[in-house]
Scaffold this active site. Sequence first.
Site, PDB file in Angstrom:
ATOM      1  N   ASP A  46       0.548  -0.840  -0.033  1.00  0.00           N
ATOM      2  CA  ASP A  46      -0.023  -0.029   0.422  1.00  0.00           C
ATOM      3  C   ASP A  46       1.118   1.431   0.218  1.00  0.00           C
ATOM      4  OD1 ASP A  46      -2.337   1.448   0.484  1.00  0.00           O
ATOM      5  OD2 ASP A  46      -1.711   2.113   2.896  1.00  0.00           O
ATOM      6  N   ARG A  47       0.148   2.140  -0.524  1.00  0.00           N
ATOM      7  CA  ARG A  47       1.280   3.568  -0.431  1.00  0.00           C
ATOM      8  C   ARG A  47       0.823   4.664   0.767  1.00  0.00           C
ATOM      9  NH1 ARG A  47       0.069   8.387  -4.994  1.00  0.00           N
ATOM     10  NH2 ARG A  47      -1.308   8.511  -3.001  1.00  0.00           N
ATOM     11  N   ASP A  48       0.052   5.289   0.976  1.00  0.00           N
ATOM     12  CA  ASP A  48      -0.300   6.296   1.819  1.00  0.00           C
ATOM     13  C   ASP A  48      -0.444   5.478   3.202  1.00  0.00           C
ATOM     14  OD1 ASP A  48      -0.070   7.709   0.201  1.00  0.00           O
ATOM     15  OD2 ASP A  48      -1.986   7.656   0.161  1.00  0.00           O
TER      16      ASP A  48
ATOM     17  N   THR B 109      -2.618   0.978  -4.912  1.00  0.00           N
ATOM     18  CA  THR B 109      -3.210   2.375  -4.125  1.00  0.00           C
ATOM     19  C   THR B 109      -4.600   2.658  -4.268  1.00  0.00           C
ATOM     20  OG1 THR B 109      -2.383   4.239  -3.745  1.00  0.00           O
ATOM     21  CG2 THR B 109      -1.882   3.774  -5.560  1.00  0.00           C
ATOM     22  N   ASN B 110      -5.077   2.696  -3.851  1.00  0.00           N
ATOM     23  CA  ASN B 110      -6.625   3.328  -4.586  1.00  0.00           C
ATOM     24  C   ASN B 110      -6.615   4.880  -4.235  1.00  0.00           C
ATOM     25  OD1 ASN B 110      -7.730   0.918  -4.247  1.00  0.00           O
ATOM     26  ND2 ASN B 110      -8.365   1.367  -2.127  1.00  0.00           N
ATOM     27  N   GLN B 111      -7.281   5.401  -5.565  1.00  0.00           N
ATOM     28  CA  GLN B 111      -6.543   6.896  -5.728  1.00  0.00           C
ATOM     29  C   GLN B 111      -8.173   7.426  -6.771  1.00  0.00           C
ATOM     30  OE1 GLN B 111      -4.043   8.664  -5.201  1.00  0.00           O
ATOM     31  NE2 GLN B 111      -2.908   7.416  -3.975  1.00  0.00           N
TER      32      GLN B 111
ATOM     33  N   CYS C 111      -6.176   2.715  -8.780  1.00  0.00           N
ATOM     34  CA  CYS C 111      -7.295   2.059  -9.163  1.00  0.00           C
ATOM     35  C   CYS C 111      -8.040   3.894  -9.350  1.00  0.00           C
ATOM     36  CB  CYS C 111      -8.075   1.589  -8.160  1.00  0.00           C
ATOM     37  SG  CYS C 111      -9.672   1.586  -8.420  1.00  0.00           S
TER      38      CYS C 111
ATOM     39  N   CYS D  69     -15.707  -1.575  -8.357  1.00  0.00           N
ATOM     40  CA  CYS D  69     -15.220  -2.289  -9.774  1.00  0.00           C
ATOM     41  C   CYS D  69     -14.353  -3.789  -9.306  1.00  0.00           C
ATOM     42  CB  CYS D  69     -13.743  -1.127 -10.376  1.00  0.00           C
ATOM     43  SG  CYS D  69     -12.971  -0.641  -8.576  1.00  0.00           S
TER      44      CYS D  69
ATOM     45  N   ASP E 143      -1.614  -0.918   5.737  1.00  0.00           N
ATOM     46  CA  ASP E 143      -1.818   0.084   6.973  1.00  0.00           C
ATOM     47  C   ASP E 143      -3.560  -0.533   7.983  1.00  0.00           C
ATOM     48  OD1 ASP E 143      -2.354   2.308   5.376  1.00  0.00           O
ATOM     49  OD2 ASP E 143      -2.264   3.833   7.423  1.00  0.00           O
TER      50      ASP E 143
END
Length: 438
Positions: A264-266, A306-308, A345, A364, A393
């Site tokens: 995951d990113r953030d 990552t979800n964006q 995404c 989606c 996280d």
Amino acid sequence: MKAVIMAGGRGKRIASLDSSIPKPMFRLCGKPILEYQLQWLKKQEIDEVILVTGYLGHVIREYFGDGTGAAPEGGRNIGIPLKYINEESPLGTAGALYYLKDTMKEDFLLINGDIIFDIDLERFYKAHQTFGGLATILTHPNDHPFDSGIIEADEKGLVRKWLHKEDKRKWYGNRVNAGIHILSPGLFLHAERRGLFKQPQRVDLDREILRPLIEDRQLYAYMSPEYVKDMGTPERYRMVERDLLKGKVEKRNLSRRQKAVFLDRDGTMNEYRGYIRTPEDLVLLPGTGKAVKRLNESGYLVIVVTNQPVIARGELTEEQLREIHDRMETLLGEQGAYVDDIFYCPHHPDGGFPGEVASLKIPCSCRKPEPGMLLKAADKYNIDLKNSWMAGDSERDMRAGKAAGCHTAGVGGLQNADFTCGSLAEFVDFLLGREEGD
């Protein structure tokens, strides 16, 4: 398919190890770099290899002969017919192609003579055929992008920009020219129209042959996390030798099942600051670069998922997201670390936001906790999901990892995971320590 190896390099930076032989003849684990290359080409059923030699070229010819052991002067039996083009005076990285312009009637492989690699050629060639351009270059992330040529390509592989070492750059994606190319015969005509290959002359492959193809939309990039390393410095030379001894080189060939760590990113890699909208908002968490570098060296693929939703909400364009990720890759590269790919995404199921993009306001299969991004990466890189990890996280990261069949690591004390840790660095300590124990 035929292959051409540019084996005329002197290797000024690495000459301190041995100045009596040309760079492609430097030995790794007792065997010349060039011999590794030729043995790989034999496995790929290459019909013929043309060696372009220059500095101390006689050393290469005396060692390999005609490649079959049948030449009068003897030579190593590699099992592939070898031909030679010897440059009496240096012709740059592409000038010797002048001697091939009338004989190359089909697509051919062009390889730098100072790299150790093991790639799935069938995948690479299928990509070239799908792209339909005059040239496809293999690109990959590396641990020193700051002194490498950077390739920018769109989602279909079409190269948009090529940044050389001397070109000004701020934030950039870690997509580096690896020194392996597939070229189509039409490339010679394209070069001749620009006044090249009329006669033997010094020509720079990257700047004078490949880069001009960008304007005509004829240059494509094939992104691969497979093992490709040059021996540009004594330090890199010793690193490659260690990797050969560990068997790491052949394990990264995409015909073999890969292991990955999905990140995951953030909040996992960088400080959580809500939705990030500018490159400057992205700040790596302490220890992220070192942790990712250790994963790189371990042989795990490192893939960001990552979800964006800010894209669907109209608060960020995909080009702006690319700039944010370019900063992340630049910061990692400064620490000798890299990610092998980034999946995001752009969707969001809820409406009612000013400026939202209606086509992206949909349910989606890629938005975590759905496993779509992990499954897409697994298909692209032949990843063995049951031996891979999802580290994040949030609960949706854990659910996505479990749905994909991965082990899970909850960062920041997150429970409901196979392993709970305080930071990405702590997870990497656990993962690699466990593997050393095995």
